[in-house]
Design a protein around this motif. Structure first.
Motif, PDB file in Angstrom:
ATOM      1  N   ILE A  72      31.992  69.559  31.732  1.00  0.00           N
ATOM      2  CA  ILE A  72      30.743  68.785  31.835  1.00  0.00           C
ATOM      3  C   ILE A  72      30.812  67.679  32.889  1.00  0.00           C
ATOM      4  N   GLN A  73      31.889  67.594  33.614  1.00  0.00           N
ATOM      5  CA  GLN A  73      32.012  66.546  34.637  1.00  0.00           C
ATOM      6  C   GLN A  73      31.117  66.812  35.845  1.00  0.00           C
ATOM      7  N   TYR A  74      30.570  68.018  35.950  1.00  0.00           N
ATOM      8  CA  TYR A  74      29.667  68.323  37.065  1.00  0.00           C
ATOM      9  C   TYR A  74      28.445  67.409  37.078  1.00  0.00           C
ATOM     10  N   TYR A  75      28.092  66.843  35.944  1.00  0.00           N
ATOM     11  CA  TYR A  75      26.954  65.920  35.890  1.00  0.00           C
ATOM     12  C   TYR A  75      27.133  64.752  36.853  1.00  0.00           C
ATOM     13  N   VAL A  85      26.817  56.211  40.419  1.00  0.00           N
ATOM     14  CA  VAL A  85      27.890  56.977  39.792  1.00  0.00           C
ATOM     15  C   VAL A  85      28.576  57.896  40.791  1.00  0.00           C
ATOM     16  N   ALA A  86      27.823  58.609  41.571  1.00  0.00           N
ATOM     17  CA  ALA A  86      28.416  59.546  42.536  1.00  0.00           C
ATOM     18  C   ALA A  86      29.237  58.818  43.601  1.00  0.00           C
ATOM     19  N   ASP A  87      28.911  57.522  43.846  1.00  0.00           N
ATOM     20  CA  ASP A  87      29.648  56.738  44.831  1.00  0.00           C
ATOM     21  C   ASP A  87      31.026  56.318  44.324  1.00  0.00           C
ATOM     22  N   GLU A  88      31.187  56.248  43.013  1.00  0.00           N
ATOM     23  CA  GLU A  88      32.470  55.866  42.422  1.00  0.00           C
ATOM     24  C   GLU A  88      32.785  56.764  41.212  1.00  0.00           C
ATOM     25  N   PRO A  89      32.932  58.061  41.450  1.00  0.00           N
ATOM     26  CA  PRO A  89      33.107  59.004  40.339  1.00  0.00           C
ATOM     27  C   PRO A  89      34.347  58.738  39.483  1.00  0.00           C
ATOM     28  N   ARG A 106      31.922  54.117  31.170  1.00  0.00           N
ATOM     29  CA  ARG A 106      32.592  53.486  32.316  1.00  0.00           C
ATOM     30  C   ARG A 106      34.037  53.276  31.935  1.00  0.00           C
ATOM     31  N   ARG A 107      34.917  53.753  32.789  1.00  0.00           N
ATOM     32  CA  ARG A 107      36.344  53.651  32.478  1.00  0.00           C
ATOM     33  C   ARG A 107      36.825  52.199  32.443  1.00  0.00           C
TER      34      ARG A 107
END
Length: 181
Positions: A72-75, A85-89, A106-107
């Motif tokens: 599910i990480q493709y999201y 999010v896509a800028d800092e996956p 968020r990690r």
């Protein structure tokens, strides 16, 4: 994960198992995974969840087992630009879905984020991406296993009925204690 939430999950798992196979269509809480089998790079709250329940289906929520997290990480790649999010996956983890829409943690902070369904637009076309809870325990206690489930638009399905049977759908003193524990 706090002990009260662990106990609640175990109690609900037992009750669901007693109702099988009828409950399998709308809810299932798997046994936890062994700690040494859970990848070390997962955020500690997600690791704790997987140790308690290695995957769960709770009405509109689908929090996959450890083996399904990568799927599910493709999201992350599909996230609208305004979210960042896509800028800092590497800072994000998709840990499940709500009605097939991504739930992220968020990690660095542990906050849970989602796309509120205030419109009929697909999640990736919405203009709101909000933190719904400061941490995974709060999210689970309130939205997955508590009164918040009804607040996000699901107060008429079988999971809501199951929560209601267990007195988890009101903002009573006991539920508030669970949410803050």
């Amino acid at each position: 994960m706090n002990s009260e939430l662990r106990e609640l999950i175990a109690e609900l798992r037992t009750d669901l198992e007693a109702g099988q196979p009828a409950t399998l269509a709308w809810a299932q809480i798997n046994e936890g995974a062994p700690a040494d089998k859970i990848p070390a790079d997962l955020p500690p709250p997600v690791r704790a969840l997987l140790e308690t329940a290695d995957g769960l289906l709770a009405g509109a929520f689908d929090l996959p087992a450890m083996a399904g997290l990568d799927d599910i990480q493709y999201y992350i790649e599909q996230m609208p630009g305004f979210t960042g999010v896509a800028d800092e996956p590497a800072e994000w983890l998709v840990f499940g879905t709500l009605s097939d829409e991504p739930l992220l943690v968020r990690r660095d902070t542990g906050a849970v984020w989602y796309f509120p369904a205030e419109t009929t637009d697909e999640w990736f076309a919405r203009e709101l991406f909000l933190d719904i809870a400061p941490d995974l325990d709060s999210f689970l206690a309130y939205y997955v296993f508590g009164a918040g489930y009804g607040e996000i638009g699901f107060d008429d399905d079988k999971w809501w009925g199951f929560l209601d049977e267990h007195d988890l759908t009101t903002h009573g003193e006991e539920n508030e204690d669970r949410e803050t524990a």
